[in-house]
Design a protein around this motif. Structure first.
Motif, PDB file in Angstrom:
ATOM      1  N   ILE A  34     -28.171 -26.317 105.772  1.00 16.17           N
ATOM      2  CA  ILE A  34     -29.223 -25.419 106.245  1.00 16.17           C
ATOM      3  C   ILE A  34     -29.642 -25.845 107.658  1.00 16.17           C
ATOM      4  CG2 ILE A  34     -31.604 -24.636 105.903  1.00 16.17           C
ATOM      5  CD1 ILE A  34     -31.115 -24.914 102.871  1.00 16.17           C
ATOM      6  N   GLU A  35     -29.764 -27.144 107.874  1.00 12.09           N
ATOM      7  CA  GLU A  35     -30.118 -27.646 109.205  1.00 12.09           C
ATOM      8  C   GLU A  35     -29.045 -27.305 110.233  1.00 12.09           C
ATOM      9  OE1 GLU A  35     -30.841 -31.821 108.433  1.00 12.09           O
ATOM     10  OE2 GLU A  35     -33.002 -31.456 108.303  1.00 12.09           O
ATOM     11  N   LYS A  36     -27.785 -27.406 109.866  1.00 15.18           N
ATOM     12  CA  LYS A  36     -26.699 -27.039 110.790  1.00 15.18           C
ATOM     13  C   LYS A  36     -26.823 -25.571 111.191  1.00 15.18           C
ATOM     14  CE  LYS A  36     -23.122 -30.175 109.076  1.00 15.18           C
ATOM     15  NZ  LYS A  36     -21.800 -30.239 108.421  1.00 15.18           N
ATOM     16  N   LEU A  37     -27.053 -24.708 110.210  1.00 19.65           N
ATOM     17  CA  LEU A  37     -27.168 -23.281 110.502  1.00 19.65           C
ATOM     18  C   LEU A  37     -28.385 -22.994 111.377  1.00 19.65           C
ATOM     19  CD1 LEU A  37     -26.203 -21.947 106.972  1.00 19.65           C
ATOM     20  CD2 LEU A  37     -24.862 -21.675 109.081  1.00 19.65           C
ATOM     21  N   ALA A  38     -29.507 -23.620 111.062  1.00 23.07           N
ATOM     22  CA  ALA A  38     -30.723 -23.424 111.858  1.00 23.07           C
ATOM     23  C   ALA A  38     -30.497 -23.875 113.302  1.00 23.07           C
ATOM     24  CB  ALA A  38     -31.889 -24.176 111.230  1.00 23.07           C
ATOM     25  N   THR A  39     -29.845 -24.998 113.470  1.00 22.87           N
ATOM     26  CA  THR A  39     -29.597 -25.532 114.812  1.00 22.87           C
ATOM     27  C   THR A  39     -28.785 -24.552 115.648  1.00 22.87           C
ATOM     28  OG1 THR A  39     -29.744 -27.815 114.061  1.00 22.87           O
ATOM     29  CG2 THR A  39     -28.543 -27.427 116.110  1.00 22.87           C
ATOM     30  N   VAL A  40     -27.697 -24.047 115.103  1.00 20.81           N
ATOM     31  CA  VAL A  40     -26.860 -23.136 115.891  1.00 20.81           C
ATOM     32  C   VAL A  40     -27.539 -21.779 116.103  1.00 20.81           C
ATOM     33  CG1 VAL A  40     -24.718 -24.275 115.255  1.00 20.81           C
ATOM     34  CG2 VAL A  40     -25.439 -22.267 113.986  1.00 20.81           C
ATOM     35  N   LEU A  41     -28.446 -21.414 115.201  1.00 14.98           N
ATOM     36  CA  LEU A  41     -29.201 -20.166 115.385  1.00 14.98           C
ATOM     37  C   LEU A  41     -30.401 -20.366 116.304  1.00 14.98           C
ATOM     38  CD1 LEU A  41     -29.051 -18.867 111.716  1.00 14.98           C
ATOM     39  CD2 LEU A  41     -27.981 -17.780 113.719  1.00 14.98           C
ATOM     40  N   GLY A  42     -30.722 -21.617 116.627  1.00 14.93           N
ATOM     41  CA  GLY A  42     -31.809 -21.908 117.547  1.00 14.93           C
ATOM     42  C   GLY A  42     -33.192 -21.729 116.944  1.00 14.93           C
ATOM     43  N   VAL A  43     -33.305 -21.985 115.626  1.00 13.30           N
ATOM     44  CA  VAL A  43     -34.594 -21.852 114.940  1.00 13.30           C
ATOM     45  C   VAL A  43     -34.898 -23.130 114.175  1.00 13.30           C
ATOM     46  CG1 VAL A  43     -34.364 -19.336 114.709  1.00 13.30           C
ATOM     47  CG2 VAL A  43     -33.594 -20.812 112.842  1.00 13.30           C
ATOM     48  N   GLU A  44     -36.162 -23.296 113.815  1.00 14.91           N
ATOM     49  CA  GLU A  44     -36.545 -24.416 112.958  1.00 14.91           C
ATOM     50  C   GLU A  44     -35.982 -24.160 111.558  1.00 14.91           C
ATOM     51  OE1 GLU A  44     -38.118 -27.206 113.757  1.00 14.91           O
ATOM     52  OE2 GLU A  44     -38.381 -26.607 115.850  1.00 14.91           O
ATOM     53  N   THR A  45     -35.671 -25.219 110.860  1.00 12.48           N
ATOM     54  CA  THR A  45     -35.072 -25.098 109.528  1.00 12.48           C
ATOM     55  C   THR A  45     -35.913 -24.243 108.589  1.00 12.48           C
ATOM     56  OG1 THR A  45     -34.036 -27.251 109.830  1.00 12.48           O
ATOM     57  CG2 THR A  45     -34.141 -26.412 107.586  1.00 12.48           C
ATOM     58  N   TYR A  46     -37.225 -24.429 108.605  1.00 14.59           N
ATOM     59  CA  TYR A  46     -38.092 -23.683 107.689  1.00 14.59           C
ATOM     60  C   TYR A  46     -38.022 -22.177 107.915  1.00 14.59           C
ATOM     61  CZ  TYR A  46     -41.607 -22.942 111.335  1.00 14.59           C
ATOM     62  OH  TYR A  46     -42.261 -22.535 112.465  1.00 14.59           O
ATOM     63  N   CYS A  47     -37.640 -21.750 109.113  1.00 20.00           N
ATOM     64  CA  CYS A  47     -37.556 -20.310 109.413  1.00 20.00           C
ATOM     65  C   CYS A  47     -36.508 -19.612 108.551  1.00 20.00           C
ATOM     66  CB  CYS A  47     -37.249 -20.090 110.885  1.00 20.00           C
ATOM     67  SG  CYS A  47     -38.570 -20.625 111.990  1.00 20.00           S
ATOM     68  N   LEU A  48     -35.486 -20.343 108.137  1.00 16.73           N
ATOM     69  CA  LEU A  48     -34.454 -19.748 107.299  1.00 16.73           C
ATOM     70  C   LEU A  48     -34.922 -19.565 105.858  1.00 16.73           C
ATOM     71  CD1 LEU A  48     -31.243 -21.588 108.558  1.00 16.73           C
ATOM     72  CD2 LEU A  48     -31.949 -19.231 109.006  1.00 16.73           C
ATOM     73  N   LEU A  49     -35.973 -20.274 105.471  1.00 21.44           N
ATOM     74  CA  LEU A  49     -36.427 -20.234 104.077  1.00 21.44           C
ATOM     75  C   LEU A  49     -37.697 -19.420 103.866  1.00 21.44           C
ATOM     76  CD1 LEU A  49     -35.794 -23.975 103.248  1.00 21.44           C
ATOM     77  CD2 LEU A  49     -34.381 -22.015 102.612  1.00 21.44           C
ATOM     78  N   ARG A  50     -38.362 -19.047 104.920  1.00 21.68           N
ATOM     79  CA  ARG A  50     -39.621 -18.319 104.759  1.00 21.68           C
ATOM     80  C   ARG A  50     -39.361 -16.837 104.520  1.00 21.68           C
ATOM     81  NH1 ARG A  50     -41.691 -18.734 110.979  1.00 21.68           N
ATOM     82  NH2 ARG A  50     -40.192 -17.264 111.805  1.00 21.68           N
TER      83      ARG A  50
END
Length: 84
Positions: A62-78
């Protein structure tokens, strides 16, 4: 027990939030699943499974995906505004 505004029947899981946010953010950037997978160092079919909610994903990925998308990790889960 605390009350919520969301009934259990309509409550989405973290996996569903992740899947929806991942698809939305990937498409906003004009990326294919293969593009996202390549940037994150993951396999395209793994990304496809995550986007369908068919795979359990580690926090590391999840952190890898967030990093390449340029967002904080929590943004993918909210919850996204379109799904609330």
């Amino acid at each position: 027990m605390p009350s919520t505004n969301v009934s259990n029947a309509h409550k989405r899981s973290a996996r569903e939030h992740l899947a929806g946010n991942l698809v939305l953010m990937r498409r906003e950037r004009g990326w294919s699943q293969e593009d996202l997978a390549l940037e994150a160092g993951l396999h395209r079919t793994f990304v496809a499974h995550v986007e369908r909610g068919a795979r359990n994903i580690s926090l590391d990925n999840i952190e890898k995906l967030a990093t390449v998308l340029g967002v904080e990790t929590y943004c993918l889960l909210r919850p996204s505004p379109s799904t609330e």
